[in-house]
Design a protein around this motif. Structure first.
Motif, PDB file in Angstrom:
ATOM      1  N   THR A   3      -9.117  -6.184   2.526  1.00 54.23           N
ATOM      2  CA  THR A   3      -7.681  -5.864   2.486  1.00 54.23           C
ATOM      3  C   THR A   3      -7.463  -4.380   2.175  1.00 54.23           C
ATOM      4  O   THR A   3      -6.659  -3.708   2.830  1.00 54.23           O
ATOM      5  CB  THR A   3      -6.967  -6.732   1.437  1.00 54.23           C
ATOM      6  OG1 THR A   3      -7.132  -8.111   1.783  1.00 54.23           O
ATOM      7  CG2 THR A   3      -5.479  -6.409   1.367  1.00 54.23           C
ATOM      8  N   LYS A   4      -8.196  -3.875   1.189  1.00 56.92           N
ATOM      9  CA  LYS A   4      -8.071  -2.452   0.828  1.00 56.92           C
ATOM     10  C   LYS A   4      -8.492  -1.566   1.993  1.00 56.92           C
ATOM     11  O   LYS A   4      -7.809  -0.583   2.326  1.00 56.92           O
ATOM     12  CB  LYS A   4      -8.922  -2.150  -0.406  1.00 56.92           C
ATOM     13  CG  LYS A   4      -8.386  -2.741  -1.709  1.00 56.92           C
ATOM     14  CD  LYS A   4      -9.314  -2.398  -2.873  1.00 56.92           C
ATOM     15  CE  LYS A   4      -8.794  -2.936  -4.195  1.00 56.92           C
ATOM     16  NZ  LYS A   4      -9.727  -2.643  -5.315  1.00 56.92           N
ATOM     17  N   SER A  19       0.838  -1.200   0.000  1.00 59.21           N
ATOM     18  CA  SER A  19       0.000   0.000   0.000  1.00 59.21           C
ATOM     19  C   SER A  19       0.872   1.248   0.000  1.00 59.21           C
ATOM     20  O   SER A  19       1.926   1.281   0.645  1.00 59.21           O
ATOM     21  CB  SER A  19      -0.911   0.010   1.240  1.00 59.21           C
ATOM     22  OG  SER A  19      -1.579   1.247   1.368  1.00 59.21           O
ATOM     23  N   ASP A  20       0.425   2.271  -0.762  1.00 57.71           N
ATOM     24  CA  ASP A  20       1.134   3.559  -0.705  1.00 57.71           C
ATOM     25  C   ASP A  20       0.329   4.600   0.074  1.00 57.71           C
ATOM     26  O   ASP A  20       0.630   5.792   0.030  1.00 57.71           O
ATOM     27  CB  ASP A  20       1.449   4.064  -2.121  1.00 57.71           C
ATOM     28  CG  ASP A  20       0.193   4.279  -2.972  1.00 57.71           C
ATOM     29  OD1 ASP A  20      -0.923   4.303  -2.413  1.00 57.71           O
ATOM     30  OD2 ASP A  20       0.324   4.412  -4.206  1.00 57.71           O
ATOM     31  N   GLY A  47       3.913   1.552 -12.045  1.00 60.36           N
ATOM     32  CA  GLY A  47       3.315   0.642 -13.021  1.00 60.36           C
ATOM     33  C   GLY A  47       2.411  -0.421 -12.441  1.00 60.36           C
ATOM     34  O   GLY A  47       2.128  -1.431 -13.107  1.00 60.36           O
ATOM     35  N   TYR A  48       1.933  -0.225 -11.207  1.00 60.11           N
ATOM     36  CA  TYR A  48       1.066  -1.215 -10.569  1.00 60.11           C
ATOM     37  C   TYR A  48      -0.261  -0.581 -10.195  1.00 60.11           C
ATOM     38  O   TYR A  48      -0.305   0.409  -9.457  1.00 60.11           O
ATOM     39  CB  TYR A  48       1.741  -1.804  -9.322  1.00 60.11           C
ATOM     40  CG  TYR A  48       2.974  -2.610  -9.649  1.00 60.11           C
ATOM     41  CD1 TYR A  48       2.888  -3.977  -9.900  1.00 60.11           C
ATOM     42  CD2 TYR A  48       4.227  -1.999  -9.722  1.00 60.11           C
ATOM     43  CE1 TYR A  48       4.018  -4.717 -10.216  1.00 60.11           C
ATOM     44  CE2 TYR A  48       5.364  -2.736 -10.034  1.00 60.11           C
ATOM     45  CZ  TYR A  48       5.250  -4.100 -10.280  1.00 60.11           C
ATOM     46  OH  TYR A  48       6.370  -4.831 -10.597  1.00 60.11           O
ATOM     47  N   GLN A  49      -1.337  -1.138 -10.704  1.00 59.25           N
ATOM     48  CA  GLN A  49      -2.670  -0.611 -10.432  1.00 59.25           C
ATOM     49  C   GLN A  49      -3.167  -1.113  -9.079  1.00 59.25           C
ATOM     50  O   GLN A  49      -2.782  -2.184  -8.604  1.00 59.25           O
ATOM     51  CB  GLN A  49      -3.652  -1.057 -11.523  1.00 59.25           C
ATOM     52  CG  GLN A  49      -3.314  -0.532 -12.910  1.00 59.25           C
ATOM     53  CD  GLN A  49      -3.381   0.987 -12.998  1.00 59.25           C
ATOM     54  OE1 GLN A  49      -4.301   1.600 -12.460  1.00 59.25           O
ATOM     55  NE2 GLN A  49      -2.411   1.591 -13.658  1.00 59.25           N
ATOM     56  N   SER A  50      -4.059  -0.341  -8.476  1.00 59.17           N
ATOM     57  CA  SER A  50      -4.687  -0.762  -7.231  1.00 59.17           C
ATOM     58  C   SER A  50      -5.597  -1.949  -7.523  1.00 59.17           C
ATOM     59  O   SER A  50      -6.312  -1.966  -8.520  1.00 59.17           O
ATOM     60  CB  SER A  50      -5.499   0.387  -6.636  1.00 59.17           C
ATOM     61  OG  SER A  50      -5.958   0.047  -5.349  1.00 59.17           O
TER      62      SER A  50
END
Length: 706
Positions: A441-442, A396-397, A506-509
């Motif tokens: 999780t989100k 997670s960012d 380059g990574y989608q949620s």
């Protein structure tokens, strides 16, 4: 707890530490600190040696165990002679003399005034501030303040990898109390990564994997990567991995000295397991930034009350439970929740001292033998939900949450995640269950404001999703998932920790679509043959010492590869020996029927055999231990048994019989399955071997072999 502690020609250690100093005394005391056993140097209150007279103590010392070092120190405290100790142990007198001198110094620290010259001497011999404070009955902070006021602080020496023949440039340091400091700091600002210390059950080499990948990401970002660790077996302690390596104990005092020397941009604690997480609060209190997930978020995940409140606010379910601070309170809570309950001390690693309790009598036994419950050391009690366990690792960012993979455990909840067979991608979850797990999780990642990695364990009970726990750090499954999804999770998490967002990387949620035509199975590896008297029954307390991966296009084949790689002999014929607990008999019926269909002979103890026969399954009765010979142990020793299925773990007779059955199986190299879920998985493999759906084409054979 039941393991035979005697040391001999059979190796029992799971890992090791290395400490470097200018004297034997200094190095020994640093090594003891590195063990993370809460021993205060050569003195430990956890060993109750006061009950032994001198004769008994000497007798114990004459037998080599992992506790011998502290027993030797106790002998010298009592004024015992070095010569008598030498005759009993045959340890070189040089080392005995050095340990005797440390015990003499303990007495000096207790009795003499705290002055600059004395404190400097004690520090040169490796005494920590905490040791000195305990011996002088003072606060650790008082010793530290006096030391800082007098300018007593460590310097760092470089390990000379060229033996003085050439000038050494290795950035590889250890602390000592002398004058000259040899650290060569770089031009770039540094970031410190805390390692995980020695390999032990519950915290293994998987954390080193994450540490090394973090270093690579830090260096790519233009910072100097600095590692603090003390495990000589790891890649992170190779001197050519990081920009600077400090070979030091992972205690607050030793880590703080390095941080004061380095003055880093911040410290990353996510990749050092529970060891690093436990240091986070005191480091932050010194004004040194913890990079990534904040200290408050870590506490919110680890503090039971705060975590429960978060789940309530997010309307996320968790198994009902409470905290007990006395035996009476524990009994009341367990009765209110209803048995079985899961009990464990607060803040533990690897499920240590965690048990599933079925009766009040078992609860009393647990409180007497496993833990010392008190207001300062509470015990957590949860309702035990017998359901399907699911594990997830995510990055997670703070705004976006990327989920590389979800793993389904073969064994139901109640077996520690490190001891469970896990499969990626999940094989039996419904679309609705997957969507709920991804959504929860989100919510948790954003709710906890996780920056970097997190690990969540779920249980699915009666079609409802419950959260068991959230770890705000790298987990033991990160290397497994990284390898099977081709996502460098630790490296990616470090970049996020350093300020980049997932989208720009380059990574989608969301959930990464599983790799097509790939099933990967993680199978634990145990060392029961090395540890005599240890029960092989799987439960909430972790017992495995490693793991393997099995990969194929089909689940059964991947599981087969994993099982044989872990050392289990998978035979597609022969005899099964079954001893099934009363509570498991109904559930075992279809399992045993299918083994019979496959052509296996079934032998069983009288009660299990009668139950199987009454349901139309042929079974040959076998005598229990107390019923004479030939009995169940004789059957195991005969070499005619190919698998043992044993779920007898409770009660005096069954405990004695069950333990002997399981131990004999280990000694004779027979696969002993203590979980019906594992037995079902084995059955699935055997059925796939026996009933092949169609011939394998030449093309498929080429793909499979490559």
């Amino acid at each position: 707890q039941t393991a035979n502690r005697k040391l001999g020609t059979q190796m029992k250690a799971t890992g090791e530490v290395m400490a470097i100093g200018r004297t034997f005394e200094e190095s020994l005391q640093k090594a003891i600190r590195s063990l993370e056993l809460d021993h205060v140097g050569l003195f430990t209150p956890s060993l109750d040696l006061n009950v032994l007279d001198n004769g008994d103590l000497l007798q114990q010392i004459s037998v080599a165990t992992d506790e011998r070092l502290w027993q030797i120190a106790e002998w010298f405290r009592r004024g015992g002679s070095l010569e008598e100790l030498y005759q009993a142990t045959l340890i070189d007198q040089f080392f005995l003399y050095k340990m005797e001198q440390l015990v003499i110094k303990e007495k000096e620290i207790r009795e003499e005034a705290l002055i600059k010259e004395k404190l400097y001497q004690w520090k040169r011999l490796g005494f920590s501030d905490k040791q000195i404070a305990i011996l002088k009955e003072m606060k650790e902070t008082d010793i530290r303040e006096a030391r800082e006021e007098w300018g007593i602080k460590p310097v760092y020496k470089m390990v000379d990898t060229c033996a003085a023949e050439f000038e050494s440039y290795t950035p590889y340091y250890y602390s000592t109390y002398e004058i000259e400091d040899e650290v060569r700091t770089g031009e770039n600002q540094s970031i410190v990564v805390l390692g995980s210390g020695p390999i032990r059950i519950g915290q293994g080499i998987e954390f080193d994997y994450s540490t090394v990948h973090a270093v690579l990401a830090i260096q790519e970002a233009g910072y100097d990567a600095v590692i603090i660790n003390n495990n000589p077996e790891t890649v992170s302690t190779d001197f050519n991995i990081s920009d600077r390596l400090y070979f030091e104990p992972l205690t607050f005092e030793d880590v703080l000295h390095v941080l004061q020397k380095e003055k880093p941009k911040g410290v990353i604690v996510q990749f050092g397991g529970q060891t690093a997480i436990n240091l986070a609060e005191r480091i932050a209190n010194e004004g040194i930034p913890i990079l990534g997930t904040t200290l408050d978020s870590i506490d919110q995940a680890e503090n039971r009350k705060r975590f429960e409140q978060l789940l309530q606010d997010l309307t996320i379910k968790q198994p009902p439970g409470s905290t007990a601070r006395s035996v009476e309170e524990a009994v009341t809570i367990a009765q209110k929740l209803g048995y079985p309950v899961l009990v464990r001390p607060s803040y533990v690693l690897g499920g240590r001292a965690m048990e599933i309790i079925y009766t009040k009598q078992e609860l009393f036994r647990y409180m007497e033998q496993a833990v010392k419950v008190s207001p300062d050391h509470p015990v957590l009690i949860d309702r035990y939900l017998i359901g399907k366990e699911v594990e997830i690792d995510a990055i997670s960012d703070g705004k976006n949450v990327f989920i590389p993979g979800i793993m389904e455990h073969i064994e139901r909840a109640g077996v520690h995640s490190g001891d469970s067979i896990a499969v990626y991608p999940p094989q039996s979850l419904t679309e609705d269950e997957l969507e709920q797990i991804i959504s929860i999780t989100k919510e948790l990642a954003i709710g906890l404001q996780i920056i970097g990695l997190l690990n969540i364990q779920f249980v699915i009970y009666e079609h409802q999703i419950y959260v068991i726990e959230v770890n705000p750090r790298s987990s033991r499954t990160v290397p497994f998932l990284s390898k099977v999804t081709n996502v460098p999770m630790a490296k990616l998490a470090t970049k996020v920790i350093l300020g980049q967002d997932l989208i720009s990387l380059g990574y989608q949620s969301g959930y990464l679509t599983p790799v097509a035509d790939l099933v990967a199975v993680k199978v634990p590896v145990f060392s029961f043959s090395k540890l005599r008297r240890v029960d092989v029954t799987l439960g909430p307390e972790m017992k495995s010492t490693g793991e393997v991966i099995g990969i194929d296009r089909q689940f059964a084949k991947a599981l087969y590869k994993g099982l044989i790689s872990s050392g289990i002999k998978v035979s597609d014929y022969g005899t099964i020996l079954a001893t099934i607990a009363e509570k498991d008999k109904e559930e075992s019926l279809e399992l045993m029927r299918h083994f019979h269909y496959l052509g296996f002979n079934i032998k069983a103890t009288k009660g299990t055999a009668a139950f199987l026969q009454s349901n139309g399954i042929p079974a040959t009765p076998v005598k229990k231990l107390q019923e004479g010979s030939p009995n169940i142990i004789d059957e195991i020793r005969s070499g005619d048994i190919h698998f043992v299925i044993n779920t007898l773990t409770k009660g005096k007779d069954t405990e004695r019989d069950g333990f002997r059955i399981r131990r004999e199986s280990v000694e004779y190299g027979i696969a002993c399955l203590t979980s019906l879920d594992t037995a079902h998985a084995l059955l699935h493999v055997l059925e796939s071997i026996t009933f092949t759906a169609k011939p394998i084409t030449a093309q498929e054979r080429t793909v499979s072999s490559s």
